[in-house]
Enzyme design. Sequence first.
Site, PDB file in Angstrom:
ATOM      1  CG  LEU A 125      -1.711   3.373  10.370  1.00 36.95           C
ATOM      2  CD1 LEU A 125      -2.128   2.024  10.957  1.00 36.95           C
ATOM      3  CD2 LEU A 125      -1.669   3.256   8.829  1.00 36.95           C
ATOM      4  CB  SER A 126       0.529   8.499  11.981  1.00 35.86           C
ATOM      5  OG  SER A 126       0.455   8.350  10.593  1.00 35.86           O
ATOM      6  N   PRO A 128       3.968   8.291  17.116  1.00 37.98           N
ATOM      7  CG  PRO A 128       4.102   9.353  19.197  1.00 37.98           C
ATOM      8  CD  PRO A 128       3.230   8.430  18.393  1.00 37.98           C
ATOM      9  N   GLY A 131       5.406   5.641  11.523  1.00 42.43           N
ATOM     10  CA  GLY A 131       4.962   6.481  10.412  1.00 42.43           C
ATOM     11  C   GLY A 131       4.863   5.631   9.168  1.00 42.43           C
ATOM     12  CD  GLN A 338      11.012  31.187 -11.101  1.00 43.83           C
ATOM     13  OE1 GLN A 338      10.911  30.845  -9.932  1.00 43.83           O
ATOM     14  NE2 GLN A 338      11.964  31.977 -11.530  1.00 43.83           N
ATOM     15  N   GLY A 341       6.383  35.665 -10.310  1.00 45.59           N
ATOM     16  CA  GLY A 341       7.520  36.458  -9.825  1.00 45.59           C
ATOM     17  C   GLY A 341       7.321  36.862  -8.374  1.00 45.59           C
ATOM     18  N   GLY A 342       7.705  38.090  -8.053  1.00 42.41           N
ATOM     19  CA  GLY A 342       7.590  38.571  -6.672  1.00 42.41           C
ATOM     20  C   GLY A 342       6.158  38.501  -6.152  1.00 42.41           C
ATOM     21  CD  GLU A 365      -4.988   9.670   3.094  1.00 45.48           C
ATOM     22  OE1 GLU A 365      -5.349   8.790   2.302  1.00 45.48           O
ATOM     23  OE2 GLU A 365      -5.736  10.554   3.541  1.00 45.48           O
ATOM     24  N   GLY A 366       1.008   7.998   3.065  1.00 49.65           N
ATOM     25  CA  GLY A 366       2.119   7.300   2.404  1.00 49.65           C
ATOM     26  C   GLY A 366       2.948   8.283   1.613  1.00 49.65           C
TER      27      GLY A 366
HETATM   28  N1  COS Z   1      -4.382  -4.238   0.459  1.00 52.03           N
HETATM   29  C1  COS Z   1      -4.655  -5.363   1.169  1.00 52.03           C
HETATM   30  N2  COS Z   1      -3.733  -5.985   1.946  1.00 52.03           N
HETATM   31  C2  COS Z   1      -2.506  -5.456   1.972  1.00 52.03           C
HETATM   32  C3  COS Z   1      -2.148  -4.298   1.269  1.00 52.03           C
HETATM   33  C4  COS Z   1      -3.142  -3.687   0.482  1.00 52.03           C
HETATM   34  N3  COS Z   1      -2.892  -2.564  -0.211  1.00 52.03           N
HETATM   35  N4  COS Z   1      -0.851  -4.006   1.508  1.00 52.03           N
HETATM   36  C5  COS Z   1      -0.394  -4.951   2.331  1.00 52.03           C
HETATM   37  N5  COS Z   1      -1.403  -5.833   2.613  1.00 52.03           N
HETATM   38  C6  COS Z   1      -1.331  -7.012   3.482  1.00 52.03           C
HETATM   39  C7  COS Z   1      -0.365  -8.054   2.915  1.00 52.03           C
HETATM   40  O1  COS Z   1      -1.025  -8.890   2.016  1.00 52.03           O
HETATM   41  C8  COS Z   1       0.069  -8.757   4.168  1.00 52.03           C
HETATM   42  O2  COS Z   1      -0.992  -9.593   4.586  1.00 52.03           O
HETATM   43  P1  COS Z   1      -0.748 -11.139   5.034  1.00 52.03           P
HETATM   44  O3  COS Z   1      -0.046 -11.128   6.316  1.00 52.03           O
HETATM   45  O4  COS Z   1      -2.122 -11.653   5.144  1.00 52.03           O
HETATM   46  O5  COS Z   1       0.057 -11.752   3.954  1.00 52.03           O
HETATM   47  C9  COS Z   1       0.126  -7.630   5.194  1.00 52.03           C
HETATM   48  O6  COS Z   1      -0.766  -6.633   4.729  1.00 52.03           O
HETATM   49  C10 COS Z   1       1.508  -7.039   5.386  1.00 52.03           C
HETATM   50  O7  COS Z   1       1.962  -6.558   4.142  1.00 52.03           O
HETATM   51  P2  COS Z   1       3.465  -6.127   3.885  1.00 52.03           P
HETATM   52  O8  COS Z   1       4.364  -7.231   4.314  1.00 52.03           O
HETATM   53  O9  COS Z   1       3.554  -5.599   2.508  1.00 52.03           O
HETATM   54  O10 COS Z   1       3.625  -4.926   4.947  1.00 52.03           O
HETATM   55  P3  COS Z   1       4.844  -3.973   5.243  1.00 52.03           P
HETATM   56  O11 COS Z   1       5.034  -3.916   6.712  1.00 52.03           O
HETATM   57  O12 COS Z   1       6.011  -4.341   4.367  1.00 52.03           O
HETATM   58  O13 COS Z   1       4.271  -2.532   4.834  1.00 52.03           O
HETATM   59  C11 COS Z   1       3.771  -0.699   3.398  1.00 52.03           C
HETATM   60  C12 COS Z   1       3.855  -2.216   3.582  1.00 52.03           C
HETATM   61  C13 COS Z   1       5.130  -0.052   3.471  1.00 52.03           C
HETATM   62  C14 COS Z   1       3.165  -0.494   2.032  1.00 52.03           C
HETATM   63  C15 COS Z   1       2.864  -0.095   4.503  1.00 52.03           C
HETATM   64  O14 COS Z   1       3.467  -0.167   5.762  1.00 52.03           O
HETATM   65  C16 COS Z   1       2.487   1.320   4.234  1.00 52.03           C
HETATM   66  O15 COS Z   1       1.588   1.593   3.440  1.00 52.03           O
HETATM   67  N6  COS Z   1       3.141   2.286   4.924  1.00 52.03           N
HETATM   68  C17 COS Z   1       2.776   3.673   4.839  1.00 52.03           C
HETATM   69  C18 COS Z   1       1.764   3.957   5.894  1.00 52.03           C
HETATM   70  C19 COS Z   1       1.036   5.223   5.634  1.00 52.03           C
HETATM   71  O16 COS Z   1       0.547   5.477   4.554  1.00 52.03           O
HETATM   72  N7  COS Z   1       0.918   6.024   6.689  1.00 52.03           N
HETATM   73  C20 COS Z   1       0.174   7.215   6.653  1.00 52.03           C
HETATM   74  C21 COS Z   1      -0.937   7.084   7.623  1.00 52.03           C
HETATM   75  S1  COS Z   1      -2.362   7.996   7.274  1.00 52.03           S
HETATM   76  S2  COS Z   1      -1.815   9.841   7.129  1.00 52.03           S
END
Ligand code: COS
Length: 382
Positions: A125-126, A128, A131, A338, A341-342, A365-366
């Site tokens: 998912l991630s 550049p 994120g 802590q 210590g050392g 993962e967020g």
């Molecule tokens: N389960 C099911 N659906 C979800 C959901 C969840 N937990 N979270 C969001 N959705 C759905 C929403 O319902 C919405 O769907 P509809 O368009 O059908 O209404 C859609 O996804 C978009 O949701 P939202 O508007 O909340 O998205 P945002 O862009 O505001 O993002 C966050 C929400 C910030 C929570 C999300 O981008 C996120 O989790 N970011 C972190 C990413 C991450 O963890 N990266 C690490 C990668 S792996 S190391």
Amino acid sequence: MNLNLTDEQRMIQELARDFATDVLAPAAPIIDQTEEYPFDNCRKMGELGLMGIEVPEEDGGTGADTVSYVVALEEVSKACASTGTIMSVNNSLVCHGLVKCATPEQREEYLRPAASFERIGTFCLSEPEAGSDASSQRTRAVRDGDHYVVNGAKNFISSGGVADFHVVFCVTDPDAQPRHRGISCLLIDAETPGFSAGRPEKKLGIRAANTSALSFEDCTVPLSNRLGGEGEGFRLAMEVLDAGRIGIAAQALGIAQACLEASRDYAQEREQFGKPLAGHQAIQFMIADMATKTEAARLLTLKAAVKKHQKERYTLEAAMAKLYAAETAVWAANKAIQIHGGYGYIREYNVERYFRDAKITEIYEGTSEIQRMIIARYMLAD
Ligand code: COS
């Protein structure tokens, strides 16, 4: 909520604990230094059923519940957080999405071998530029007849440089509004021409869990390799991350528990001012707080696990568990150093590794900030 483990949950916990104690713990400080991916140990965990704990038996998994997964992952992470990362990514991010959406053919080709760790998968998912703001994906998949042509880059991908296939989120409709509805998920084999993985990142902690950047240049991917419907990728990613966050909470919990046990043992052995450290109230209070926070993290994690198993929405509980467990692990590792210590600052003692390993649980993962954002949305919703 019943806090007693069932016979099956206890059996899986003991299986994981025995393997962790006998095999993972002795290897952990070594692979932390060599940064060597623990293929053999992970394959053995696959044979023991620890890599596809919640995957149904008919798909080659163990067919157990989320609590079993959590208690097993805590044991593994307590011994070796690098192996905990690999186990968590495989069970939650790879297998969970496949269990949810895979076609019968995809189940045979990807889920079954992933559940036994014969084929290693990743979750991409991630990027550049994407994120925390996960919907700002740029990797593009253009439909051309019976296949997609994929171009783009992913980064910080766990197991990225050693994997056999990748679960990749791509933009299939750049004009979609809102933009997340233009994201789809594709299964891309590592041998696909145009795919390449970068060198392993040099990391602060979880050093044996390979992390690499990936590149896709004109990769041809059959339509039949789409996981779920077109435009449904973002929702799938969010659902899979909910499951993943329970895994990271369990990993953080394992690290916190390791800090507690190491501190307790050291405080009883080491004498200063004519008595063991454990006889000093300053140390007693640190250990008491460590035990209390760790137990609170465990309860939050188990609650999220129970809710997931009951097939209720558990986004809030997973975010709370991950947030609290991750911050507890970092806090506990700091206190463990802590108390030592050392000696806590040198590599001879495991707490130095726990400190480095704990930090990532507040990031991947967020981040903790994203978990707070999710929790606040629930609290402030009408
Ligand atoms: N389960 C099911 N659906 C979800 C959901 C969840 N937990 N979270 C969001 N959705 C759905 C929403 O319902 C919405 O769907 P509809 O368009 O059908 O209404 C859609 O996804 C978009 O949701 P939202 O508007 O909340 O998205 P945002 O862009 O505001 O993002 C966050 C929400 C910030 C929570 C999300 O981008 C996120 O989790 N970011 C972190 C990413 C991450 O963890 N990266 C690490 C990668 S792996 S190391």
